[in-house]
Design a protein around this motif. Sequence first.
Motif, PDB file in Angstrom:
ATOM      1  N   ILE A  79       0.832  -1.317   0.112  1.00  0.00           N
ATOM      2  CA  ILE A  79       0.000   0.064   0.069  1.00  0.00           C
ATOM      3  C   ILE A  79       1.023   1.092   0.017  1.00  0.00           C
ATOM      4  O   ILE A  79       1.831   1.369   0.751  1.00  0.00           O
ATOM      5  N   GLU A  80       0.669   2.249  -0.902  1.00  0.00           N
ATOM      6  CA  GLU A  80       1.486   3.321  -1.097  1.00  0.00           C
ATOM      7  C   GLU A  80       0.455   4.569  -1.060  1.00  0.00           C
ATOM      8  O   GLU A  80      -0.630   4.653  -1.638  1.00  0.00           O
ATOM      9  N   GLY A  81       0.937   5.482  -0.267  1.00  0.00           N
ATOM     10  CA  GLY A  81       0.231   7.042  -0.249  1.00  0.00           C
ATOM     11  C   GLY A  81       0.992   7.994  -1.540  1.00  0.00           C
ATOM     12  O   GLY A  81       1.532   7.327  -2.498  1.00  0.00           O
ATOM     13  N   PRO A  82       0.581   8.929  -1.314  1.00  0.00           N
ATOM     14  CA  PRO A  82       0.871  10.003  -2.686  1.00  0.00           C
ATOM     15  C   PRO A  82       2.370  10.089  -2.555  1.00  0.00           C
ATOM     16  O   PRO A  82       3.170  10.005  -1.507  1.00  0.00           O
ATOM     17  N   VAL A  83       2.832  10.436  -3.849  1.00  0.00           N
ATOM     18  CA  VAL A  83       4.336  10.559  -4.196  1.00  0.00           C
ATOM     19  C   VAL A  83       4.843  11.772  -3.229  1.00  0.00           C
ATOM     20  O   VAL A  83       5.778  11.659  -2.526  1.00  0.00           O
ATOM     21  N   ASP A  84       4.083  12.866  -3.033  1.00  0.00           N
ATOM     22  CA  ASP A  84       4.346  14.021  -2.266  1.00  0.00           C
ATOM     23  C   ASP A  84       4.053  13.646  -0.788  1.00  0.00           C
ATOM     24  O   ASP A  84       2.838  13.503  -0.482  1.00  0.00           O
ATOM     25  N   LEU A  85       5.191  13.779  -0.167  1.00  0.00           N
ATOM     26  CA  LEU A  85       5.082  13.413   1.252  1.00  0.00           C
ATOM     27  C   LEU A  85       4.221  14.289   2.178  1.00  0.00           C
ATOM     28  O   LEU A  85       3.557  14.117   2.984  1.00  0.00           O
ATOM     29  N   ASP A  86       4.354  15.543   1.554  1.00  0.00           N
ATOM     30  CA  ASP A  86       3.315  16.617   2.290  1.00  0.00           C
ATOM     31  C   ASP A  86       2.037  16.818   1.807  1.00  0.00           C
ATOM     32  O   ASP A  86       1.364  17.799   2.195  1.00  0.00           O
ATOM     33  N   ALA A  87       1.605  15.858   0.884  1.00  0.00           N
ATOM     34  CA  ALA A  87       0.333  16.054   0.236  1.00  0.00           C
ATOM     35  C   ALA A  87      -0.883  15.199   1.081  1.00  0.00           C
ATOM     36  O   ALA A  87      -1.709  14.936   0.644  1.00  0.00           O
ATOM     37  N   GLY A  88      -0.551  14.919   2.306  1.00  0.00           N
ATOM     38  CA  GLY A  88      -1.237  14.063   3.286  1.00  0.00           C
ATOM     39  C   GLY A  88      -1.048  12.470   2.885  1.00  0.00           C
ATOM     40  O   GLY A  88      -0.102  12.093   2.289  1.00  0.00           O
ATOM     41  N   ASP A  89      -1.889  11.573   3.291  1.00  0.00           N
ATOM     42  CA  ASP A  89      -1.883  10.235   3.399  1.00  0.00           C
ATOM     43  C   ASP A  89      -2.731   9.578   2.663  1.00  0.00           C
ATOM     44  O   ASP A  89      -2.685   8.346   2.354  1.00  0.00           O
ATOM     45  N   THR A  90      -3.905  10.310   1.776  1.00  0.00           N
ATOM     46  CA  THR A  90      -4.563   9.685   0.891  1.00  0.00           C
ATOM     47  C   THR A  90      -4.465  10.629  -0.253  1.00  0.00           C
ATOM     48  O   THR A  90      -4.016  11.782  -0.540  1.00  0.00           O
ATOM     49  N   PRO A  91      -5.131   9.772  -1.613  1.00  0.00           N
ATOM     50  CA  PRO A  91      -5.518   8.669  -1.567  1.00  0.00           C
ATOM     51  C   PRO A  91      -4.305   7.583  -1.542  1.00  0.00           C
ATOM     52  O   PRO A  91      -3.152   7.995  -1.819  1.00  0.00           O
ATOM     53  N   VAL A  92      -4.820   6.201  -1.108  1.00  0.00           N
ATOM     54  CA  VAL A  92      -3.725   5.311  -1.173  1.00  0.00           C
ATOM     55  C   VAL A  92      -3.963   4.439  -2.489  1.00  0.00           C
ATOM     56  O   VAL A  92      -5.100   4.367  -3.043  1.00  0.00           O
ATOM     57  N   ARG A  93      -2.825   3.703  -2.974  1.00  0.00           N
ATOM     58  CA  ARG A  93      -3.061   2.819  -4.146  1.00  0.00           C
ATOM     59  C   ARG A  93      -2.230   1.554  -3.668  1.00  0.00           C
ATOM     60  O   ARG A  93      -1.466   1.498  -2.825  1.00  0.00           O
ATOM     61  N   LEU A 140       3.788   5.697   9.122  1.00  0.00           N
ATOM     62  CA  LEU A 140       4.791   5.694   8.212  1.00  0.00           C
ATOM     63  C   LEU A 140       5.219   6.714   7.676  1.00  0.00           C
ATOM     64  O   LEU A 140       6.434   7.501   7.795  1.00  0.00           O
ATOM     65  N   ARG A 141       4.067   7.505   6.987  1.00  0.00           N
ATOM     66  CA  ARG A 141       4.661   8.499   6.353  1.00  0.00           C
ATOM     67  C   ARG A 141       4.591   9.779   7.411  1.00  0.00           C
ATOM     68  O   ARG A 141       5.305  10.676   7.398  1.00  0.00           O
ATOM     69  N   GLN A 142       4.031   9.954   8.503  1.00  0.00           N
ATOM     70  CA  GLN A 142       4.281  10.730   9.617  1.00  0.00           C
ATOM     71  C   GLN A 142       5.550  10.859  10.127  1.00  0.00           C
ATOM     72  O   GLN A 142       6.462  11.930  10.339  1.00  0.00           O
ATOM     73  N   HIS A 143       6.087   9.469  10.432  1.00  0.00           N
ATOM     74  CA  HIS A 143       7.442   9.471  11.153  1.00  0.00           C
ATOM     75  C   HIS A 143       8.349  10.124   9.676  1.00  0.00           C
ATOM     76  O   HIS A 143       9.663  10.579   9.959  1.00  0.00           O
ATOM     77  N   ALA A 144       8.176   9.691   8.480  1.00  0.00           N
ATOM     78  CA  ALA A 144       8.912   9.936   7.220  1.00  0.00           C
ATOM     79  C   ALA A 144       8.944  11.636   7.223  1.00  0.00           C
ATOM     80  O   ALA A 144       9.874  12.186   7.045  1.00  0.00           O
ATOM     81  N   ARG A 145       7.762  12.151   7.587  1.00  0.00           N
ATOM     82  CA  ARG A 145       7.837  13.824   7.682  1.00  0.00           C
ATOM     83  C   ARG A 145       8.605  14.167   8.597  1.00  0.00           C
ATOM     84  O   ARG A 145       9.318  15.388   8.426  1.00  0.00           O
ATOM     85  N   ASN A 146       8.614  13.726   9.620  1.00  0.00           N
ATOM     86  CA  ASN A 146       9.396  13.945  11.049  1.00  0.00           C
ATOM     87  C   ASN A 146      11.038  14.176  10.519  1.00  0.00           C
ATOM     88  O   ASN A 146      11.537  14.822  10.895  1.00  0.00           O
ATOM     89  N   ARG A 147      11.263  12.950   9.751  1.00  0.00           N
ATOM     90  CA  ARG A 147      12.485  12.799   9.514  1.00  0.00           C
ATOM     91  C   ARG A 147      13.234  13.287   8.102  1.00  0.00           C
ATOM     92  O   ARG A 147      14.317  13.528   7.755  1.00  0.00           O
ATOM     93  N   GLY A 148      12.153  14.002   7.444  1.00  0.00           N
ATOM     94  CA  GLY A 148      12.582  14.559   6.102  1.00  0.00           C
ATOM     95  C   GLY A 148      12.881  13.783   4.879  1.00  0.00           C
ATOM     96  O   GLY A 148      13.914  14.096   4.257  1.00  0.00           O
ATOM     97  N   TRP A 149      12.058  12.385   5.026  1.00  0.00           N
ATOM     98  CA  TRP A 149      12.468  11.369   3.932  1.00  0.00           C
ATOM     99  C   TRP A 149      11.742  11.838   2.706  1.00  0.00           C
ATOM    100  O   TRP A 149      10.802  10.850   2.299  1.00  0.00           O
ATOM    101  N   HIS A 150      12.139  12.899   2.089  1.00  0.00           N
ATOM    102  CA  HIS A 150      11.254  13.192   0.820  1.00  0.00           C
ATOM    103  C   HIS A 150      11.789  12.577  -0.443  1.00  0.00           C
ATOM    104  O   HIS A 150      11.158  12.681  -1.339  1.00  0.00           O
ATOM    105  N   ARG A 151      12.834  11.789  -0.457  1.00  0.00           N
ATOM    106  CA  ARG A 151      13.432  11.164  -1.555  1.00  0.00           C
ATOM    107  C   ARG A 151      13.115   9.750  -1.669  1.00  0.00           C
ATOM    108  O   ARG A 151      13.613   9.128  -2.492  1.00  0.00           O
ATOM    109  N   LEU A 152      12.489   9.109  -0.773  1.00  0.00           N
ATOM    110  CA  LEU A 152      12.215   7.595  -0.645  1.00  0.00           C
ATOM    111  C   LEU A 152      10.524   7.241  -0.978  1.00  0.00           C
ATOM    112  O   LEU A 152       9.682   8.052  -0.916  1.00  0.00           O
ATOM    113  N   ARG A 153      10.784   5.924  -1.637  1.00  0.00           N
ATOM    114  CA  ARG A 153       9.505   5.517  -1.712  1.00  0.00           C
ATOM    115  C   ARG A 153       9.095   4.643  -0.600  1.00  0.00           C
ATOM    116  O   ARG A 153       9.885   3.621  -0.364  1.00  0.00           O
TER     117      ARG A 153
END
Length: 227
Positions: free
Chosen positions: A54-68, A132-145
Amino acid sequence: MLRHTRLAGESADYLAAREELRLAEIDLMRHREKVAAQRRALPQGPPVDDYTFIEGPVDLDAGDTPVREVTLSGLFSAPDRPLIVYHFMYGKLQTDPCPMCTLWIDGFNGIAHHIVRNADFAIAAAADPPALRQHARNRGWHRLRLLSCGDSTFKYDLGSEDKDGEQDSTISVFTRDGDGTCRHFYSTHPRMADDIDQRGIDLLAPVWHLLDLTPQGRGDWDASLDY
């Protein structure tokens, strides 16, 4: 042949010891290259299930939905490119993000744009996408899938999760045949033997190698989420 550059005040004992160390470092480099060649020469790996993530939007700052939903085979951008997946210890019994995994992934985020020139790369966790995405935002993981394993048995089958849901860090490499079949090529874990509890993937993080250059070495220092 290159030698250690002599600095003012270095004793003969220091120079002799430094030269002995230089030769040992050359031996280590050559042995690492031998091991890497042995890894590359592994026979063709077995086919694996086309797991669904399950994957959220490519842009980490665009929220967590929609998922695909995305399949393992769908993570490959071309048939001749390998896929590297880091198994993040987060989710199920690991209710908080693993600090050591976070250290590794911090480093991966910094070099991801280099990795994807040669291989596809993703982070897979048992945690749900929002956590997962909130922790990624906290760490600045903007380059990762970032992938949530959802209900799949991916982590269990690859040995990074036990039947009770306890997590472990692992890194796996996959290939994809021309007909779309995904194959396991290689996996490694921190615990390589009974007497090797955490050192199995040290080569993946520069932190340890830099600390090993210092007189104190790495000591008993451990990563934390509070910095």
